[in-house]
Write an enzyme that holds these catalytic residues in place. Structure first.
Site, PDB file in Angstrom:
ATOM      1  N   GLY A   8       0.814  -1.215   0.000  1.00 56.34           N
ATOM      2  CA  GLY A   8       0.000   0.000   0.000  1.00 56.34           C
ATOM      3  C   GLY A   8       0.844   1.261   0.000  1.00 56.34           C
ATOM      4  O   GLY A   8       0.415   2.306   0.505  1.00 56.34           O
ATOM      5  N   ILE A   9       2.022   1.195  -0.585  1.00 50.15           N
ATOM      6  CA  ILE A   9       2.949   2.328  -0.546  1.00 50.15           C
ATOM      7  C   ILE A   9       2.424   3.535  -1.310  1.00 50.15           C
ATOM      8  O   ILE A   9       2.801   4.673  -1.024  1.00 50.15           O
ATOM      9  CB  ILE A   9       4.336   1.914  -1.082  1.00 50.15           C
ATOM     10  CG1 ILE A   9       5.393   2.975  -0.726  1.00 50.15           C
ATOM     11  CG2 ILE A   9       4.291   1.643  -2.594  1.00 50.15           C
ATOM     12  CD1 ILE A   9       6.815   2.554  -1.010  1.00 50.15           C
ATOM     13  N   GLN A  12      -2.350   6.961   0.929  1.00 46.93           N
ATOM     14  CA  GLN A  12      -2.087   8.074   1.831  1.00 46.93           C
ATOM     15  C   GLN A  12      -1.047   7.707   2.889  1.00 46.93           C
ATOM     16  O   GLN A  12       0.008   8.344   3.006  1.00 46.93           O
ATOM     17  CB  GLN A  12      -3.385   8.499   2.526  1.00 46.93           C
ATOM     18  CG  GLN A  12      -3.158   9.489   3.672  1.00 46.93           C
ATOM     19  CD  GLN A  12      -4.395   9.741   4.500  1.00 46.93           C
ATOM     20  OE1 GLN A  12      -5.049  10.763   4.351  1.00 46.93           O
ATOM     21  NE2 GLN A  12      -4.729   8.816   5.409  1.00 46.93           N
ATOM     22  N   GLN A  83      -8.318  -2.872   0.341  1.00 43.58           N
ATOM     23  CA  GLN A  83      -9.482  -2.182  -0.226  1.00 43.58           C
ATOM     24  C   GLN A  83     -10.081  -1.466   0.968  1.00 43.58           C
ATOM     25  O   GLN A  83     -10.713  -2.071   1.822  1.00 43.58           O
ATOM     26  CB  GLN A  83     -10.455  -3.188  -0.825  1.00 43.58           C
ATOM     27  CG  GLN A  83     -11.625  -2.594  -1.613  1.00 43.58           C
ATOM     28  CD  GLN A  83     -12.519  -1.659  -0.819  1.00 43.58           C
ATOM     29  OE1 GLN A  83     -12.421  -0.424  -0.930  1.00 43.58           O
ATOM     30  NE2 GLN A  83     -13.400  -2.217   0.002  1.00 43.58           N
ATOM     31  N   THR A 125      -8.120  -1.235  12.176  1.00 44.61           N
ATOM     32  CA  THR A 125      -8.980  -0.071  11.988  1.00 44.61           C
ATOM     33  C   THR A 125     -10.034   0.028  13.080  1.00 44.61           C
ATOM     34  O   THR A 125     -10.486  -0.996  13.617  1.00 44.61           O
ATOM     35  CB  THR A 125      -9.689  -0.136  10.622  1.00 44.61           C
ATOM     36  OG1 THR A 125     -10.714   0.875  10.549  1.00 44.61           O
ATOM     37  CG2 THR A 125     -10.361  -1.483  10.416  1.00 44.61           C
ATOM     38  N   GLU A 127     -12.966   0.633  12.546  1.00 45.20           N
ATOM     39  CA  GLU A 127     -14.203   0.039  12.021  1.00 45.20           C
ATOM     40  C   GLU A 127     -14.453  -1.350  12.604  1.00 45.20           C
ATOM     41  O   GLU A 127     -15.564  -1.864  12.526  1.00 45.20           O
ATOM     42  CB  GLU A 127     -14.160  -0.030  10.491  1.00 45.20           C
ATOM     43  CG  GLU A 127     -14.313   1.313   9.798  1.00 45.20           C
ATOM     44  CD  GLU A 127     -15.740   1.865   9.848  1.00 45.20           C
ATOM     45  OE1 GLU A 127     -16.684   1.055   9.956  1.00 45.20           O
ATOM     46  OE2 GLU A 127     -15.906   3.094   9.772  1.00 45.20           O
ATOM     47  N   TYR A 148     -15.789  -4.689   5.197  1.00 45.21           N
ATOM     48  CA  TYR A 148     -14.455  -4.142   5.440  1.00 45.21           C
ATOM     49  C   TYR A 148     -14.046  -4.355   6.895  1.00 45.21           C
ATOM     50  O   TYR A 148     -12.959  -4.855   7.173  1.00 45.21           O
ATOM     51  CB  TYR A 148     -14.436  -2.649   5.106  1.00 45.21           C
ATOM     52  CG  TYR A 148     -13.186  -1.934   5.565  1.00 45.21           C
ATOM     53  CD1 TYR A 148     -11.976  -2.106   4.899  1.00 45.21           C
ATOM     54  CD2 TYR A 148     -13.208  -1.076   6.667  1.00 45.21           C
ATOM     55  CE1 TYR A 148     -10.826  -1.450   5.322  1.00 45.21           C
ATOM     56  CE2 TYR A 148     -12.066  -0.415   7.089  1.00 45.21           C
ATOM     57  CZ  TYR A 148     -10.881  -0.607   6.420  1.00 45.21           C
ATOM     58  OH  TYR A 148      -9.743   0.045   6.838  1.00 45.21           O
ATOM     59  N   HIS A 178      -7.901   8.879  10.106  1.00 49.71           N
ATOM     60  CA  HIS A 178      -6.807   9.841   9.974  1.00 49.71           C
ATOM     61  C   HIS A 178      -6.762  10.301   8.520  1.00 49.71           C
ATOM     62  O   HIS A 178      -6.789   9.503   7.603  1.00 49.71           O
ATOM     63  CB  HIS A 178      -5.477   9.231  10.431  1.00 49.71           C
ATOM     64  CG  HIS A 178      -5.201   7.874   9.892  1.00 49.71           C
ATOM     65  ND1 HIS A 178      -5.889   6.746  10.290  1.00 49.71           N
ATOM     66  CD2 HIS A 178      -4.305   7.459   8.958  1.00 49.71           C
ATOM     67  CE1 HIS A 178      -5.437   5.693   9.652  1.00 49.71           C
ATOM     68  NE2 HIS A 178      -4.479   6.099   8.818  1.00 49.71           N
ATOM     69  N   ARG A 183      -5.675  12.203   1.165  1.00 45.17           N
ATOM     70  CA  ARG A 183      -6.774  11.256   1.347  1.00 45.17           C
ATOM     71  C   ARG A 183      -7.481  11.029   0.016  1.00 45.17           C
ATOM     72  O   ARG A 183      -7.605  11.938  -0.802  1.00 45.17           O
ATOM     73  CB  ARG A 183      -7.760  11.820   2.372  1.00 45.17           C
ATOM     74  CG  ARG A 183      -8.840  10.844   2.831  1.00 45.17           C
ATOM     75  CD  ARG A 183      -8.256   9.584   3.416  1.00 45.17           C
ATOM     76  NE  ARG A 183      -9.020   9.065   4.543  1.00 45.17           N
ATOM     77  CZ  ARG A 183      -9.065   7.784   4.876  1.00 45.17           C
ATOM     78  NH1 ARG A 183      -8.426   6.884   4.146  1.00 45.17           N
ATOM     79  NH2 ARG A 183      -9.734   7.384   5.936  1.00 45.17           N
TER      80      ARG A 183
END
Length: 324
Positions: A8-9, A12, A83, A125, A127, A148, A178, A183
């Site tokens: 995921g580089i 954000q 994702q 997360t 979530e 997710y 964050h 973003r």
């Protein structure tokens, strides 16, 4: 020189973490998905750094992960790839599970198979808490309310399991929302600040949003990647919540963003039910006491200042595009 591997580089968090690690003298390796178009705008300014290396691969392809981990032999692995859009996870639940849940398992297995002595960070997360009332800490019960959240909960627990079963230095950072000017444009904070910029520059007059009553704990992404790094520097691996400890509704963030541009949000914002989730998470407010006490980490930027930072950046960006 320490070597870090970041999935995921191009996101954000990945871009801010890359800046942080390069600044600390790391050799940074990043996982990039192969596609017909390049999506590296967040790290384009770093491409000439000789200590940054990008590799093609995918969290849904275990073979690529095994080969990369063996070739790089990283000292630290940061699994930020996902994702990450909650609403999209309802529309693409199977892909979300394969990437966000099983993808973590594939990466952990690649590390175990290579018998690497490395430290592993899992991007968990808030979530995962879902319907559990705030404040939420490391000991709060989980109750995810989306594919997710459920996928991330699997990743969280499989990280704990690999730590306990195989003695891996593996930690989960349970990060609350964050944000930053980097973003993604479909996330509500960035959607708001982009909308403010478009209205201020006269491009449009309306912004359409969903649930304005949802409460979130919004912090500033560059501070949170510092927390990720600190987690992997501690002697003992354990999981940490990162949060500001204060909540704000979408409505309050919206009001602050519009006010910073000299606008009244009530004159421009309209509601559309299509942006509601099938199951909503009403309130997420984190308790980051452990991170403060053990890591010396504390959030400095809260929602009102965050809104100003993001509005200023989007006003400037759109102004450049319009030649103003």
């Amino acid at each position: 020189m320490k070597r870090a591997f970041i999935t995921g580089i191009t996101g954000q968090d990945g871009s801010y973490l890359t800046e942080l690690l390069l600044g600390k003298g790391y050799e940074v390796h990043g996982l990039v998905r192969r596609s017909s178009t390049l999506n590296r705008s967040r790290i384009d300014h770093l491409h000439q750094d000789p200590n940054l290396h990008l590799h093609y691969g995918d969290l849904t392809d275990g073979v690529s992960l095994v080969n990369l981990v063996r070739a790089i032999e990283p000292h630290e692995v940061y699994n930020l790839g996902a994702q990450s859009h909650v609403k999209v996870s309802f529309e693409m639940p199977e892909y979300t599970a394969s990437t966000d849940a099983v993808g973590t398992l594939r990466l952990l297995e690649a590390i175990r198979a290579a018998d690497l002595d490395c430290r592993f960070y899992q991007a968990s997360t808030s979530e995962m808490f879902g319907a559990t009332p705030p404040p939420q800490s490391e000991s709060t019960a989980f109750y995810p309310r989306s594919p997710y959240g459920a996928a991330k909960l699997y990743s969280h627990w499989v990280t704990v399991n690999y730590r306990e079963a195989y003695g891996l230095y593996a930690v989960s950072g349970i990060l609350f929302n964050h944000e930053s000017p980097r973003r993604g444009e479909s996330f509500v904070t960035r959607k708001i600040t982009l909308g403010v910029a478009a209205i201020k520059h006269g491009v449009t007059d309306k912004l359409v949003l969903g649930n304005l009553d949802a409460v979130r704990d919004w912090g500033y992404a560059p501070e949170y990647v510092e927390g990720m790094w600190r987690m992997l520097q501690h002697d003992e691996p354990q999981d940490y919540v990162l949060a500001t400890g204060t909540g704000a509704t979408v409505r309050e963030f919206c009001a602050a963003a519009f006010a910073h541009a000299g606008l009244d949000w009530k004159e421009h914002v309209t509601y559309d039910q299509q942006y509601e989730r099938p199951t909503e998470v009403d309130a997420l407010i984190g308790d980051a006491s452990r991170a403060r006490d053990v890591l010396g980490w504390e959030a400095k930027v809260h929602a009102p200042e965050l809104a100003r930072i993001m509005v200023d950046a989007d006003l400037e960006q759109l102004g450049r595009l319009l030649g103003r």
